[in-house]
Scaffold this active site. Structure first.
Site, PDB file in Angstrom:
ATOM      1  CE1 TYR A 173      -3.683   2.581   0.978  1.00  0.00           C
ATOM      2  CE2 TYR A 173      -1.855   3.588   2.161  1.00  0.00           C
ATOM      3  CZ  TYR A 173      -3.126   3.665   1.625  1.00  0.00           C
ATOM      4  OH  TYR A 173      -3.836   4.831   1.736  1.00  0.00           O
ATOM      5  CD  GLU A 175      -6.058   4.515  -1.105  1.00  0.00           C
ATOM      6  OE1 GLU A 175      -6.113   4.641   0.125  1.00  0.00           O
ATOM      7  OE2 GLU A 175      -7.037   4.209  -1.806  1.00  0.00           O
TER       8      GLU A 175
END
Ligand code: GDP
Ligand code: MN
Length: 398
Positions: free
Chosen positions: A109, A197
């Site tokens: 992530y 993101e």
């Protein structure tokens, strides 16, 4: 402002970030044509909606041949996808992204967001990618690493390298991961993003580092200098009321509840939402009509709030500084004329708290008109309490 994954990836690619080869498709034949051109052993068919969680909801499919691409594309296009980010009503899939499949060794992530407490951009990373990062943050916060970025220096190479090591990238991928982070930061700054993101960022079995998913959000206040981004707007993904309000220069955010409020000034609007909550109400919206309200603007605000039957009551909370209370009152009267069939009955109770410039005249206007359902409140607290009660009772004020 939000854009689709395929649009985000095109922007990132222009900054040198590695993304899978692929292209969008708006119908089944286009999807198959894109897949045919890719001619890779595995192709990914991805639903394009402004929400994450598609994988779990069946919106990301791995296809092994063109027939499977056709089957998945047919299945997904027009389908309503319900993910943990769409709300129960879901979102309709109108576009697909067809990509070459990647052979994933590990999912990470990585994101860039603005941290308000330090007034800096912060890069956040975790080796627990592909899953909901909120879960990781709640259950194992020690697995999330942060680098705070000096706005003058920008993301320093040592910070990117430190993050790559912290996330445990394989030795052969460390430099590639750090280089990708630097490019992500360039894109964040270059396009005035509010969020970038990448979930997941992956290392492939060949030790390549690729952004497998991408979500870019933009600072609305900076859009004026990015016409290329504005052109990517997909209005079918946006709240119809918010769009209509923007056209009338009203700052409107749908909050999903049933007590609408119309306020001047963002601070007072937030305080109003809070006080409605305090009295047990469920605010339908945040609405700042701004400081230069005309009766037309107020009438439009009323129509937006009442459209669709979501609002069961309206709380008008105006502190007239630059705004004139009499113009606001006239706007309410005009709105009643437009909205009601008889020109005097509003469909829901309206509690009005007016204070400030020309307040006496404003009160007179509201008392003189034959509009029913309008109650004058003396204080903000009293008004909030009253409208919450009226909505709870489902009654109308006479
Ligand atoms: P999201 O669920 O909306 O965030 O959609 P993502 O783009 O993140 O995809 C969800 C998941 O699908 C990823 O975490 C991967 O596990 C899987 N996935 C996506 N693309 C590929 C691919 O090219 N190969 C493989 N094996 N899995 C993929
Ligand atoms: Mn994702």
């Amino acid at each position: 402002m939000n854009i689709h994954e395929y649009q985000s990836k095109a922007i990132l690619k222009s900054y040198g970030v590695a993304v899978p080869n692929g292209a969008p498709a708006f119908n089944v034949d286009e999807a198959v044509a894109v897949a045919e051109k890719l001619s890779t052993p595995i192709m990914v068919v991805k639903a394009q909606i402004h929400a994450g969680g598609r994988g779990k909801a069946g919106g990301v499919k791995l296809a092994h041949n063109l027939d499977e691409v056709r089957t998945y594309a047919t299945e997904l296009l027009g389908k309503t996808l319900v993910t943990h980010q769409t709300g129960p009503e879901g979102k309709t899939v109108n576009r697909l992204l067809i990509e070459e499949g990647s052979s994933i060794a590990h999912e990470y992530y990585l994101s860039l967001v603005i941290d308000r407490s330090t007034a800096r951009v912060v890069m956040m990373g975790s080796s627990e990618g592909g899953v909901e990062i909120e879960k990781v943050a709640a259950e194992s916060p020690e697995k999330i690493f942060r680098e705070y970025i000096d706005p003058v220096i920008g993301l320093a190479p040592f910070q990117a390298t430190r993050m790559a090591y912290a996330l445990n990238f394989p030795p052969k991928a460390i430099r590639k991961a750090a280089a990708l982070m630097m490019k992500l930061y360039d894109a964040f700054i270059g396009k005035d993003c509010s969020q970038v993101e990448i979930n997941p960022l992956v290392v492939t079995t060949d030790d390549d580092v690729i952004a497998l998913d991408a979500k870019l959000n933009f600072d609305d206040s900076a859009l004026f200098r990015h016409p290329d981004i504005v052109a990517l707007r997909d209005e079918t993904e946006e709240d119809a009321k918010e769009r209509r309000a923007a056209q009338s220069e009203l700052n409107y955010v749908n909050l999903g509840g049933n007590v609408a409020c119309m306020v001047n000034g963002a601070g007072l609007a937030m305080a109003t939402v809070d006080i409605l909550k305090h009295y047990g109400g469920n605010p339908a919206n945040f609405l700042d009509v701004g400081g230069d309200s005309t009766p037309e603007k107020i009438a439009e605000a009323f129509q937006i709030m009442l459209d669709g039957g979501q609002a069961k009551g309206i709380f008008v909370n105006i502190f007239g500084g630059i705004n004139k209370c009499d113009l606001v009152a006239q706007g309410i009267v005009d709105a009643a004329k437009i909205i009601s069939e008889d020109g005097k009955t509003l469909p829901v109770p309206v509690v009005v708290r007016l204070e400030g410039t020309n307040v006496e005249r404003g009160r007179e206007i509201l008392l003189e008109t034959p509009i029913k359902n309008v109650i004058m409140a003396k204080t903000m607290e009293g008004g909030a309490e009253q409208i919450v009660k009226l909505v709870a009772e489902g009654g109308s004020a006479q």
